[in-house]
Scaffold this active site. Structure first.
Site, PDB file in Angstrom:
ATOM      1  N   ASP A  14     120.893  54.558 145.344  1.00 47.76           N
ATOM      2  CA  ASP A  14     121.091  56.011 145.323  1.00 47.76           C
ATOM      3  C   ASP A  14     120.173  56.734 144.343  1.00 47.76           C
ATOM      4  O   ASP A  14     120.549  57.723 143.733  1.00 47.76           O
ATOM      5  CB  ASP A  14     122.564  56.348 144.985  1.00 47.76           C
ATOM      6  CG  ASP A  14     123.517  55.610 145.883  1.00 47.76           C
ATOM      7  OD1 ASP A  14     123.244  55.554 147.085  1.00 47.76           O
ATOM      8  OD2 ASP A  14     124.520  55.083 145.376  1.00 47.76           O
ATOM      9  N   LYS A  17     115.678  57.534 147.107  1.00 48.46           N
ATOM     10  CA  LYS A  17     114.526  56.907 147.768  1.00 48.46           C
ATOM     11  C   LYS A  17     114.106  57.724 148.980  1.00 48.46           C
ATOM     12  O   LYS A  17     112.918  57.851 149.278  1.00 48.46           O
ATOM     13  CB  LYS A  17     114.891  55.473 148.196  1.00 48.46           C
ATOM     14  CG  LYS A  17     115.209  54.549 147.039  1.00 48.46           C
ATOM     15  CD  LYS A  17     115.548  53.142 147.486  1.00 48.46           C
ATOM     16  CE  LYS A  17     116.946  52.945 148.009  1.00 48.46           C
ATOM     17  NZ  LYS A  17     118.028  53.069 147.016  1.00 48.46           N
ATOM     18  N   GLY A  41     122.401  54.351 152.575  1.00 54.27           N
ATOM     19  CA  GLY A  41     122.557  55.713 153.087  1.00 54.27           C
ATOM     20  C   GLY A  41     121.470  56.591 152.514  1.00 54.27           C
ATOM     21  O   GLY A  41     121.436  56.836 151.324  1.00 54.27           O
ATOM     22  N   HIS A  42     120.546  57.000 153.375  1.00 56.73           N
ATOM     23  CA  HIS A  42     119.435  57.822 152.896  1.00 56.73           C
ATOM     24  C   HIS A  42     119.488  59.188 153.575  1.00 56.73           C
ATOM     25  O   HIS A  42     119.406  59.278 154.793  1.00 56.73           O
ATOM     26  CB  HIS A  42     118.099  57.130 153.195  1.00 56.73           C
ATOM     27  CG  HIS A  42     117.997  55.786 152.539  1.00 56.73           C
ATOM     28  ND1 HIS A  42     117.036  54.863 152.858  1.00 56.73           N
ATOM     29  CD2 HIS A  42     118.750  55.216 151.581  1.00 56.73           C
ATOM     30  CE1 HIS A  42     117.213  53.780 152.113  1.00 56.73           C
ATOM     31  NE2 HIS A  42     118.248  53.964 151.338  1.00 56.73           N
ATOM     32  N   GLN A 222     119.139  49.696 149.005  1.00 51.35           N
ATOM     33  CA  GLN A 222     119.752  49.168 147.789  1.00 51.35           C
ATOM     34  C   GLN A 222     118.758  49.219 146.617  1.00 51.35           C
ATOM     35  O   GLN A 222     117.894  50.064 146.618  1.00 51.35           O
ATOM     36  CB  GLN A 222     120.312  47.754 148.000  1.00 51.35           C
ATOM     37  CG  GLN A 222     121.572  47.724 148.835  1.00 51.35           C
ATOM     38  CD  GLN A 222     121.301  47.779 150.322  1.00 51.35           C
ATOM     39  OE1 GLN A 222     120.475  47.035 150.829  1.00 51.35           O
ATOM     40  NE2 GLN A 222     121.988  48.642 151.021  1.00 51.35           N
TER      41      GLN A 222
HETATM   42  P1  IMO Z   1     121.223  52.742 149.089  1.00 52.54           P
HETATM   43  O1  IMO Z   1     120.167  52.156 149.956  1.00 52.54           O
HETATM   44  C1  IMO Z   1     124.443  52.115 146.242  1.00 52.54           C
HETATM   45  C2  IMO Z   1     126.675  48.341 146.435  1.00 52.54           C
HETATM   46  C3  IMO Z   1     128.124  48.537 146.798  1.00 52.54           C
HETATM   47  C4  IMO Z   1     128.754  47.380 146.061  1.00 52.54           C
HETATM   48  C5  IMO Z   1     127.707  46.268 146.221  1.00 52.54           C
HETATM   49  C6  IMO Z   1     128.007  45.299 147.348  1.00 52.54           C
HETATM   50  O2  IMO Z   1     121.916  53.926 149.640  1.00 52.54           O
HETATM   51  O3  IMO Z   1     120.724  52.953 147.696  1.00 52.54           O
HETATM   52  P2  IMO Z   1     127.816  45.499 149.985  1.00 52.54           P
HETATM   53  O4  IMO Z   1     128.561  46.380 150.957  1.00 52.54           O
HETATM   54  O5  IMO Z   1     126.344  45.671 150.024  1.00 52.54           O
HETATM   55  O6  IMO Z   1     128.242  44.062 150.077  1.00 52.54           O
HETATM   56  O7  IMO Z   1     128.328  45.996 148.535  1.00 52.54           O
HETATM   57  O8  IMO Z   1     126.483  46.929 146.479  1.00 52.54           O
HETATM   58  N1  IMO Z   1     125.703  48.955 147.363  1.00 52.54           N
HETATM   59  C7  IMO Z   1     125.095  50.130 147.148  1.00 52.54           C
HETATM   60  N2  IMO Z   1     125.225  51.027 146.164  1.00 52.54           N
HETATM   61  N3  IMO Z   1     123.546  52.360 147.206  1.00 52.54           N
HETATM   62  C8  IMO Z   1     123.355  51.455 148.180  1.00 52.54           C
HETATM   63  O9  IMO Z   1     122.367  51.574 149.075  1.00 52.54           O
HETATM   64  C9  IMO Z   1     124.183  50.302 148.227  1.00 52.54           C
HETATM   65  N4  IMO Z   1     124.298  49.250 149.041  1.00 52.54           N
HETATM   66  C10 IMO Z   1     125.212  48.430 148.503  1.00 52.54           C
HETATM   67  O10 IMO Z   1     128.610  49.769 146.346  1.00 52.54           O
HETATM   68  O11 IMO Z   1     128.867  47.661 144.688  1.00 52.54           O
HETATM   69 MG    MG Z   2     123.628  54.831 148.896  1.00 54.41          MG
END
Ligand code: IMO
Ligand code: MG
Length: 424
Positions: A14, A17, A41-42, A222
């Protein structure tokens, strides 16, 4: 030969990106996703229309750009089809989408398993997005996973049956409802027909495009500290969102990589559980959350917020070979009177600038801060770095000095154009 410029998260996800990807995407021929799934989520706003991407590379919004979902991604076809339909309903062309034959498929039992495992963790929850990401990657490495190409094979039903039977045994022990193979089979057969036109060997395609001197932007999902190897295990995701994952998740080689952009915010945030040294679980964190609208794009959860951690940032630079930094929300942090920047950790009476992913060590660490003046005023109209107020410049120059990497993008407001950009 073309190159692949990579956009990666430097912290816990988050970082914004999407904004950088949106800018760079306009100059690219191809947009690529290589890791993760619809846990990402973008959000992107174009012509006052808001788009939230979970699976499809957002570069698809640029006319003519090829959007590739690589082999390292785990795909929930239901979500993918919803995303395709939503784009179509907004008049966007999706014929440029390509999906790897080797990408693994998320099934309902992965989502149920994700839910069940989280419940069973009791007070030690990871706080997953419950999208079935972890269990799908588990099956991939256990070698019972079902890939996109398997959906079109004569052994699909057998593979599925074996998986559902095995999972049902585990669900039974946990008093979870049993899943019906036939129902899943017919549902997924329908999905497979809908997405068939997009499926191909994306690795072959990518190398062909590179040979044609095409410019590829890899849209990282992520982030570094959520990496299964380099993040704060076990509070991580189940893939490698760092640079190595981009390579294995797409089939490019090390020489194909061009710039590596590390995206960060002028403060920090985290969703889900796990240690977080610079967290401000107080009125400052609350203020940052409100000012920065820090609520999840995927799960709507309020994000934990805190100051920027340069110890962790330096680690992200090392692990990924970051060549340029992109800092978002400079305007947000500039609304505080005083800003703090973490320049070291103090642990067991000793100061260190070295990051650790060891949970016990992180929990014993406290942040050593340097203080900066805030009150930047309205910087949203500024488009040249040299026009930034003195306080803002001091803050970003200290970041660059500490990690030894230039900041090439500076987000000065929420809107698409509210950005200072020093990339040709
Ligand atoms: P973007 O691409 C923020 C976090 C989850 C959790 C951990 C494991 O939007 O930056 P999962 O469902 O992947 O097994 O969860 O990873 N997490 C993220 N946090 N942004 C994301 O993606 C995330 N994708 C996974 O909150 O702590
Ligand atoms: Mg996110």
């Amino acid at each position: 030969m073309g190159k692949v410029d990579v956009v990666l998260g430097s912290f816990y996800g988050d970082e914004g990106k999407g904004k950088i990807i949106d800018y760079l995407g306009g100059k690219a021929d191809v947009a690529l996703r290589a890791t993760g799934g619809n846990n990402a989520g973008h959000s992107i706003e174009v012509d006052s229309e808001k788009y939230v991407f979970h699976l499809i590379p957002s570069g698809i919004l640029n006319k003519g750009t090829l959007a590739i979902i690589g082999n390292g991604v785990v795909i929930d076809p239901k979500v993918l089809i919803e995303e395709i339909n939503s784009l179509k309903s907004k008049g966007k062309d999706v014929s440029n989408l390509r999906i790897s034959t080797k990408a693994h498929v998320i099934f309902p039992y992965h989502i149920e398993m994700d839910k069940m495992l989280e419940e069973n963790r009791g007070s030690k929850k990871i706080g997953t997005t419950v999208r079935g990401i972890g269990p799908c990657y588990c099956d991939k490495y256990e070698r019972c996973g079902i890939r996109i190409e398997d959906l079109y094979s004569s052994h699909f039903k057998d593979l599925l049956t074996r998986n559902v039977e095995n999972k049902n045994k585990i669900f039974a022990i946990n008093n979870y409802p049993q899943l019906d193979v036939d129902k899943i089979y017919s549902e997924y057969l329908e999905y497979s027909k809908i997405i068939k036109e997009y499926v191909c060997d994306t690795t072959v395609l990518i190398h062909k495009l590179l040979k044609e001197d095409k410019k590829i932007i890899c849209e990282g999902a992520q982030a570094t500290l959520l990496d299964i190897d380099f993040g704060s295990y076990p509070y991580v995701t189940s893939s490698n969102p760092t640079i190595g994952g981009i390579i294995t998740g797409s089939g490019i080689n090390a020489h194909d990589i061009g710039e590596v952009y590390g995206v960060m915010k002028a403060y920090s945030s985290r969703v889900g559980a796990g240690p977080y040294v610079t967290e401000q679980d107080n009125e400052i964190g609350d203020k940052i959350r409100e000012l920065g609208h820090e609520y999840g794009a995927t799960t709507k959860r309020p994000r934990r917020c805190g100051y920027l951690d340069l110890v962790a940032l330096k680690y992200a630079v090392l692990v990924n070979g970051i060549t340029a930094l992109c800092i978002n929300h400079l305007d947000t942090i500039g609304k505080l009177d005083k800003i703090k920047l973490c320049v070291a950790y103090e642990r067991d009476g000793k100061k260190t600038e070295e990051f650790t992913t060891n949970e016990d060590e992180l929990l014993r660490s406290t942040a050593v801060y340097e203080e900066f003046k805030g009150n930047f005023g309205d910087i949203s109209k500024i488009r040249k770095r040299c026009d930034l107020p003195k306080n803002a410049l001091k803050y970003i120059e200290r970041i660059e000095e500490y990690v030894g990497v230039p900041i090439k993008f500076i987000g000065v407001g929420a809107k698409r154009e509210e950005m200072i950009c020093e990339v040709e």
